[in-house]
Design an enzyme around this catalytic site. Structure first.
Site: not given
Length: 233
Positions: A130, A134
């Site tokens: 990610h 995040k």
């Protein structure tokens, strides 16, 4: 629908675009610090932060506003929300990932786990990649993948950044700039490896799925998942 966006970051803004394209109205855009009257909304979509999600969802249910949540990192209180929703006869959907493709991927992951259950020469692992902003690791999507394997195999638990064992599923979390989300489940042996993988190209898929879930939830009572929305049961 009149929609309250609880959390107006990158996902909130993407949801706003999709919702407007589909003919809905945004009546609340909350960044988490201001006060608002949730009763103005027909439905709420929560993509806030872990420390705000529980209170956001509870406020919706207390005021009889159906709520869809994609915020991860608060699930230690999930059962409290389920109990409250049932008590108040509210409507609630939580998903670790609203992408239609990811929810099909979840089902493939479960089926593969069933097929691999007796093949002890293979070890299973999960990798998630990610963007660097995040907040939680591993991702809620990776945890859902692990739970799907646990339900359909002899594995007992998942662990972050560890080696595989007879009982656990190792999850590796990688953070790289500008990656919306890539998840891979791997079964590896000495002679070969089997990978199933989902790659998100942008956030539109997550936003579309959240709006579709909100549309589906209207005029319903109960606690649901994306399996209900997509009729995957």
């Amino acid at each position: 629908m009149k929609i309250a966006l609880l959390g107006y970051g990158r996902m909130g803004k993407e949801i706003e675009k999709i919702a407007l394209q589909r003919g809905h109205e945004i009546v609340i855009k909350s960044i988490g610090e201001e006060t608002y009257d949730i009763k103005k909304a027909d439905i709420a979509i929560d993509f806030s932060i872990p420390s705000s999600a529980y209170d956001n969802i509870r406020n919706c249910i207390d005021n009889n506003v159906p709520v869809v949540s994609g915020t991860t990192g608060w699930l230690d209180k999930y059962n409290d929300i389920v109990d409250l929703c049932n008590q108040k006869k509210g409507a609630f959907i939580y998903a670790s990932n609203f992408s239609l493709g990811v929810n099909i991927f979840f089902e493939l992951n479960k089926q593969l786990a069933k097929m691999m259950r007796t093949l002890n020469q293979y070890t299973v692992s999960i990798e998630e990649i990610h963007h660097t902003k995040k907040l939680d690791a591993p991702s809620g999507t990776a945890i859902t993948l692990a739970e799907g394997i646990i339900e359909n195999s002899h594995k007992k638990a998942w662990e972050l950044d560890t080696k595989t064992s007879e009982e656990n599923i190792p999850i590796t979390a990688v953070r790289t700039p500008d990656v919306p989300g890539t998840h891979t489940t791997t079964y590896a042996s000495e002679v070969d490896a089997i990978d199933i993988k989902h790659t998100a190209h942008n956030r539109k898929g997550f936003a579309l799925g959240a709006v579709i879930a909100a549309e589906w939830l209207q005029n319903k009572t109960g606690v649901f998942t994306m399996r209900d929305v997509l009729n995957l049961g």
